[in-house]
Scaffold this motif. Structure first.
Motif, PDB file in Angstrom:
ATOM      1  N   PRO A   1      40.129 -28.857  86.518  1.00  0.00           N
ATOM      2  CA  PRO A   1      38.858 -28.468  86.626  1.00  0.00           C
ATOM      3  C   PRO A   1      37.649 -28.540  85.106  1.00  0.00           C
ATOM      4  CG  PRO A   1      40.834 -27.260  85.289  1.00  0.00           C
ATOM      5  CD  PRO A   1      41.254 -27.949  85.794  1.00  0.00           C
ATOM      6  N   ASP A   2      38.806 -29.386  84.048  1.00  0.00           N
ATOM      7  CA  ASP A   2      37.624 -30.295  83.208  1.00  0.00           C
ATOM      8  C   ASP A   2      36.595 -31.417  82.984  1.00  0.00           C
ATOM      9  OD1 ASP A   2      38.115 -27.742  81.691  1.00  0.00           O
ATOM     10  OD2 ASP A   2      40.296 -28.263  81.274  1.00  0.00           O
ATOM     11  N   VAL A   3      36.862 -31.670  84.289  1.00  0.00           N
ATOM     12  CA  VAL A   3      36.551 -32.939  84.817  1.00  0.00           C
ATOM     13  C   VAL A   3      35.177 -32.901  85.660  1.00  0.00           C
ATOM     14  CG1 VAL A   3      36.950 -35.418  86.680  1.00  0.00           C
ATOM     15  CG2 VAL A   3      38.918 -34.179  84.771  1.00  0.00           C
ATOM     16  N   THR A   4      34.669 -33.006  85.551  1.00  0.00           N
ATOM     17  CA  THR A   4      33.076 -32.966  85.585  1.00  0.00           C
ATOM     18  C   THR A   4      32.814 -33.779  86.992  1.00  0.00           C
ATOM     19  OG1 THR A   4      31.911 -32.774  83.536  1.00  0.00           O
ATOM     20  CG2 THR A   4      30.218 -32.882  85.773  1.00  0.00           C
ATOM     21  N   CYS A   5      32.679 -35.167  86.793  1.00  0.00           N
ATOM     22  CA  CYS A   5      32.929 -36.495  88.312  1.00  0.00           C
ATOM     23  C   CYS A   5      33.617 -37.373  87.829  1.00  0.00           C
ATOM     24  CB  CYS A   5      31.361 -36.047  88.483  1.00  0.00           C
ATOM     25  SG  CYS A   5      30.730 -37.853  87.288  1.00  0.00           S
ATOM     26  N   ALA A   6      34.314 -37.711  88.913  1.00  0.00           N
ATOM     27  CA  ALA A   6      34.989 -39.270  89.035  1.00  0.00           C
ATOM     28  C   ALA A   6      33.704 -40.245  89.436  1.00  0.00           C
ATOM     29  CB  ALA A   6      35.759 -39.345  89.454  1.00  0.00           C
ATOM     30  N   ILE A   7      34.381 -41.780  89.588  1.00  0.00           N
ATOM     31  CA  ILE A   7      33.030 -42.101  89.296  1.00  0.00           C
ATOM     32  C   ILE A   7      33.746 -43.915  90.125  1.00  0.00           C
ATOM     33  CG2 ILE A   7      30.852 -42.021  87.678  1.00  0.00           C
ATOM     34  CD1 ILE A   7      32.303 -43.567  86.452  1.00  0.00           C
ATOM     35  N   PRO A   8      34.290 -43.715  91.072  1.00  0.00           N
ATOM     36  CA  PRO A   8      35.107 -44.640  91.502  1.00  0.00           C
ATOM     37  C   PRO A   8      33.895 -46.323  92.733  1.00  0.00           C
ATOM     38  CG  PRO A   8      35.240 -43.342  93.964  1.00  0.00           C
ATOM     39  CD  PRO A   8      34.634 -42.116  92.065  1.00  0.00           C
ATOM     40  N   ALA A   9      33.942 -47.023  92.118  1.00  0.00           N
ATOM     41  CA  ALA A   9      33.390 -48.436  91.982  1.00  0.00           C
ATOM     42  C   ALA A   9      33.978 -48.743  93.560  1.00  0.00           C
ATOM     43  CB  ALA A   9      33.507 -49.224  91.372  1.00  0.00           C
TER      44      ALA A   9
END
Ligand SMILES: NC(=O)c1ccc[n+]([C@@H]2O[C@H](COP(=O)([O-])OP(=O)(O)OC[C@H]3O[C@@H](n4cnc5c(N)ncnc54)[C@H](OP(=O)(O)O)[C@@H]3O)[C@@H](O)[C@H]2O)c1
Lengths: 311, 236
Positions: free
Chosen positions: A269-277
């Motif tokens: 819940p505290d992760v706003t987003c993930a940024i996989p490349a």
């Protein structure tokens, strides 16, 4: 135009809810999306909703001026925006990646759609502003949405520059980054002392140190969290490929290891987003799809982590 | 210290194997038909070193010096630096190597042995490898000859050919001076290719070892009793 207005009002509404959650220090719930749409989570500082999956650019977008590879990166960006993605992350450290993003944004006429996240990366803070301006020109955006102090380099002075820029309206949000679990003590200190909008750190199903102090602190301080290296630069996927996926995979909503790993991250819940490349259209679609319902609950997350740990 | 230990060598690599390989394809395409001319000049270089005369040796050194300057600008600066910012710091070293070769020309300060001995054999073999065999390593990468690394246009074969010259050059002090930068480049290139999982990591590494061995081997020097005139005939 109409759909823009619709999107804006929807954003504002979701934003209001997000701000409410931030104010009460509750973990922001992902906004429910219409079927097929990807989920968003509100940025604690402003309530602005951001899609749970963004796009990294380390290595994958560093293609120089190779026309064939630039076209491939543009195709990845096209699929990213078409699938509802917004945040793209880069840095002056990433070779030609910023220029690749600029090329894609211009080709796709997508400056408006992007949430442009870049970094300042210089040990000579006097050069920070010039570096940021050069980065902005590579991207071809009027201003960045987010600027971060890369790997805490010359952190005090560079952060000062960024905060002054935010004050002057030259950037919307300000953050710091780290990765590989490095320097969490220093990150924690800055999170406590500075008015940050974002912290970027490594968080995935095997690198979970951030759960101890940084993620709870981010919630307490109303700081958004960007999870980098979701796949440990693919090492994690390579390690798990060939290992059996659990019988209860369907419960997680994932269809393969990449989505399994992403869903674990996105459901915190505290992760706003993930940024996989990625360099592949198919993969960017797969990654965006991981941000659709369902997301695992706390019990299922534990089961997922235990399963991977036991492999 | 703890922080540095958390880095793996691969963390310092900022581009993919595919992007690296495509550099050579695009480079050859942009310069075509220069790769053919470069091959012909490479063959001439080899002949000049195999059958040295003072004039030929000067021409060979001049050609190599020009090639270092050209590769610094056309390949390192224009193509490689945009995807690898560390290369900006390598460009001056390539310029310095061009200068060293030019200085070698100056008043004939650098000489090559006229008589065959093992160091000279190894030096000429390195040059032959750089000119004729190294371009074929593109086949190991699976990128076809369109992406061949040609001496005079790409840094690895140029560095290997120069190692060949440095391996046999006299006097020893100048030979060592000529060897340092190509050897450093070859080691860096071998490390890069190794991290990119490329089987082509071996040739640059082996080239450095061969050049070092050749330099350290005893030379076929004229007997002490010979006068300086006959000693001069031993080199070009
Ligand atoms: N200190 C910092 O600020 C910092 C540090 C590290 C990273 N970052 C940011 O975080 C981003 C992400 O981290 P990262 O790039 O290091 O690693 P990552 O996102 O964990 O992994 C990228 C790799 O995963 C593969 N991949 C992506 N989606 C996939 C899928 N669905 N299935 C299979 N493979 C997939 C990609 O290969 P394909 O091309 O084959 O898809 C790519 O090689 C970076 O790009 C950067 O923007 C910031």
């Amino acid at each position: 135009m109409d759909s823009d207005r619709h999107r804006l009002s929807r954003r504002r509404l979701l934003g209001g809810l997000g701000a409410l959650a931030a104010a009460s220090a509750l973990p922001p719930l992902p906004a429910r999306a219409a079927t097929g749409e990807i989920l968003t989570r509100a940025l604690p500082a402003t309530g602005e909703p951001l899609p749970l999956v963004g796009l990294g650019s380390w290595i994958t977008f560093n293609v120089g001026d190779d026309p064939a590879l630039l076209a491939e990166c543009t195709a990845v960006m096209r699929a990213f925006f078409a699938g509802g993605g917004r945040m793209i992350d880069s840095s002056p450290m990433y070779g030609s990646s910023q220029a690749t993003i600029g090329h894609g944004l211009a080709e796709l006429d997508a400056v408006e759609q992007a949430y442009a996240a870049d970094k300042v990366w210089t040990s000579s803070p006097d050069e920070g502003s010039a570096q940021i301006e050069a980065s902005r020109q590579h991207w071809g955006v009027p201003r960045f949405d987010l600027l971060q102090v890369h790997n805490l380099v010359a952190r005090e002075a560079n952060l000062e520059t960024l905060l002054a820029m935010r004050e002057a309206g030259e950037v919307r949000h300000v953050g710091i980054t780290t990765s590989h679990g490095r320097r969490h003590d220093a990150v924690e200190q800055i999170m406590r002392e500075a008015p940050l909008d974002f912290v970027q750190l490594t968080y995935n199903i095997v690198d979970r140190e951030a759960e101890q102090r940084l993620l709870p602190l981010a919630r307490e301080r109303g700081i958004g969290v960007i999870a980098n290296r979701p796949f440990q630069q693919k090492r994690l996927i390579r390690r798990l490929e060939g290992k059996p996926l659990p019988d209860w995979l369907a419960e997680t909503g994932a269809q393969n290891w990449a989505q399994f790993i992403l869903k674990f991250i996105l459901s915190h819940p505290d992760v706003t987003c993930a940024i996989p490349a990625t360099t592949q259209v198919e993969h960017v679609r797969e990654n965006l799809a991981a941000a659709r319902e369902p997301l695992p609950d706390a019990a299922l997350r534990r089961r997922m982590a235990d399963y991977v740990a036991a492999l | 210290m703890k922080e540095w230990l958390s880095y793996r060598p691969g963390d310092f690599l900022m581009f993919s194997q595919r992007v690296y390989e495509r550099l050579f394809v695009l480079h050859n395409e942009a310069l075509w038909p220069l790769p053919l001319l470069a091959l012909a000049l490479g063959a001439a270089l080899l002949l000049a070193l195999a059958f040295p005369r003072p004039g030929r040796v000067r021409a060979a050194l001049g050609l190599l010096g020009l090639a270092w300057a050209f590769v610094a600008w056309a390949f390192l600066w224009q193509r490689y630096a945009p995807i690898n910012w560390g290369i900006r710091y390598v460009v001056p070293l390539f310029a310095l190597q061009a200068l060293l070769l030019a200085l070698g020309l100056w008043r004939g300060g650098l000489k090559l042995p006229a008589r065959w001995d093992l160091p000279r054999g190894l030096g000429v073999a390195l040059v032959a490898y750089a000119v004729f065999l190294h371009p074929l390593t593109a086949l190991l990468h699976g990128r076809g000859l369109a992406g061949a690394e040609v001496v005079g246009l790409a840094p690895d074969p140029l560095a290997i050919a120069t190692l060949g010259v440095a391996a046999m050059a006299r006097p020893a002090s100048r030979g060592w001076a000529l060897l340092a930068i190509p050897a450093l480049w070859c080691l860096a290139s071998a490390a890069t290719l190794y991290l990119l999982d490329s089987p082509a990591a071996w040739p640059p590494l082996l080239a450095v070892l061969v050049a070092l061995a050749a330099r350290l081997l005893p030379r076929d020097s004229p007997p002490a009793s010979r006068n300086s005139g006959s000693a001069k005939q031993n080199v070009c």
